[in-house]
Design a protein around this motif. Structure first.
Motif, PDB file in Angstrom:
ATOM      1  N   LYS A 134      92.266  16.833  61.397  1.00 23.73           N
ATOM      2  CA  LYS A 134      91.909  17.718  60.288  1.00 23.73           C
ATOM      3  C   LYS A 134      90.398  17.944  60.230  1.00 23.73           C
ATOM      4  CE  LYS A 134      95.710  16.518  57.208  1.00 23.73           C
ATOM      5  NZ  LYS A 134      96.059  15.891  55.930  1.00 23.73           N
ATOM      6  N   PHE A 135      89.648  16.884  60.477  1.00 29.89           N
ATOM      7  CA  PHE A 135      88.180  16.969  60.462  1.00 29.89           C
ATOM      8  C   PHE A 135      87.699  17.839  61.618  1.00 29.89           C
ATOM      9  CE2 PHE A 135      83.873  15.449  61.313  1.00 29.89           C
ATOM     10  CZ  PHE A 135      83.325  15.443  60.048  1.00 29.89           C
ATOM     11  N   LYS A 136      88.287  17.627  62.789  1.00 28.64           N
ATOM     12  CA  LYS A 136      87.882  18.398  63.969  1.00 28.64           C
ATOM     13  C   LYS A 136      88.319  19.857  63.868  1.00 28.64           C
ATOM     14  CE  LYS A 136      87.423  14.640  67.205  1.00 28.64           C
ATOM     15  NZ  LYS A 136      87.771  14.096  68.498  1.00 28.64           N
ATOM     16  N   ALA A 137      89.419  20.123  63.151  1.00 30.08           N
ATOM     17  CA  ALA A 137      89.882  21.494  62.990  1.00 30.08           C
ATOM     18  C   ALA A 137      88.884  22.343  62.203  1.00 30.08           C
ATOM     19  CB  ALA A 137      91.236  21.506  62.294  1.00 30.08           C
ATOM     20  N   GLU A 138      88.100  21.699  61.357  1.00 31.36           N
ATOM     21  CA  GLU A 138      87.083  22.398  60.566  1.00 31.36           C
ATOM     22  C   GLU A 138      85.787  22.597  61.353  1.00 31.36           C
ATOM     23  OE1 GLU A 138      87.352  23.509  57.377  1.00 31.36           O
ATOM     24  OE2 GLU A 138      89.434  22.864  57.227  1.00 31.36           O
ATOM     25  N   MET A 179      75.701  15.556  56.613  1.00 32.77           N
ATOM     26  CA  MET A 179      75.940  15.591  55.170  1.00 32.77           C
ATOM     27  C   MET A 179      77.125  16.500  54.806  1.00 32.77           C
ATOM     28  SD  MET A 179      73.929  13.651  53.430  1.00 32.77           S
ATOM     29  CE  MET A 179      73.763  14.380  51.829  1.00 32.77           C
ATOM     30  N   ALA A 180      77.204  17.672  55.399  1.00 28.06           N
ATOM     31  CA  ALA A 180      78.318  18.580  55.112  1.00 28.06           C
ATOM     32  C   ALA A 180      79.633  17.977  55.595  1.00 28.06           C
ATOM     33  CB  ALA A 180      78.082  19.930  55.772  1.00 28.06           C
ATOM     34  N   GLY A 181      79.609  17.335  56.737  1.00 26.58           N
ATOM     35  CA  GLY A 181      80.803  16.682  57.260  1.00 26.58           C
ATOM     36  C   GLY A 181      81.217  15.504  56.402  1.00 26.58           C
ATOM     37  N   ALA A 182      80.237  14.796  55.846  1.00 27.45           N
ATOM     38  CA  ALA A 182      80.544  13.664  54.965  1.00 27.45           C
ATOM     39  C   ALA A 182      81.235  14.153  53.700  1.00 27.45           C
ATOM     40  CB  ALA A 182      79.270  12.901  54.618  1.00 27.45           C
ATOM     41  N   ALA A 183      80.796  15.288  53.164  1.00 31.91           N
ATOM     42  CA  ALA A 183      81.442  15.844  51.984  1.00 31.91           C
ATOM     43  C   ALA A 183      82.884  16.250  52.304  1.00 31.91           C
ATOM     44  CB  ALA A 183      80.654  17.036  51.465  1.00 31.91           C
ATOM     45  N   LEU A 184      83.089  16.851  53.464  1.00 26.97           N
ATOM     46  CA  LEU A 184      84.449  17.213  53.890  1.00 26.97           C
ATOM     47  C   LEU A 184      85.304  15.963  54.065  1.00 26.97           C
ATOM     48  CD1 LEU A 184      86.570  19.238  54.939  1.00 26.97           C
ATOM     49  CD2 LEU A 184      85.558  18.940  57.198  1.00 26.97           C
ATOM     50  N   LEU A 185      84.730  14.914  54.621  1.00 22.30           N
ATOM     51  CA  LEU A 185      85.473  13.674  54.831  1.00 22.30           C
ATOM     52  C   LEU A 185      85.838  13.021  53.495  1.00 22.30           C
ATOM     53  CD1 LEU A 185      86.489  12.129  57.264  1.00 22.30           C
ATOM     54  CD2 LEU A 185      84.496  10.684  57.098  1.00 22.30           C
TER      55      LEU A 185
END
Length: 120
Positions: free
Chosen positions: A61-65, A71-77
């Motif tokens: 799911k993380f890689k699909a985005e 920081m932006a990835g941490a918020a998504l996580l």
């Protein structure tokens, strides 16, 4: 006097925190681990010694985005972690920052999880 490196200092802080922070089935421990390349989140029941749910920057799911562990990835996580917790009926957690400062990516994960329905 011996010099203690940063990793050893973080581990000592983590041990000190873990003396006070423990998770149960009703209120699991939300453990965040940040490395240079990846971020990992787990919801842990310390009484039974099992992980209820987990997510990381390695998940599909993380890689699909097309996100990166910044920081932006941490918020998504944080958002993905909150969704994983809701999937196993967890709404309240105890936050375990694993000896890291409550700053940067760790803070972004916690705030995103709060915005998506987790109570700390």
């Amino acid at each position: 006097m011996a010099v203690i490196n940063r990793k050893a200092q973080r581990v000592r802080r983590h041990i000190r925190i873990r003396k006070k922070v423990s998770g149960t089935a009703e209120r699991p421990r939300f453990c965040v681990s940040v490395t240079t390349n990846h971020i990992y989140c787990q919801f842990i029941d310390d009484v039974s010694g099992r992980t209820l749910a987990s997510t990381s920057s390695l998940d599909a799911k993380f890689k699909a985005e097309n996100a990166r562990p910044n920081m932006a990835g941490a918020a998504l996580l944080g958002k993905l972690a909150a969704e994983a917790a809701k999937a196993v009926n967890v709404t309240e957690v105890v936050f375990d920052r694993s000896g890291y400062k409550y700053h940067g990516r760790v803070k972004a994960i916690a705030e995103a999880a709060r915005e998506n329905g987790l109570k700390f």
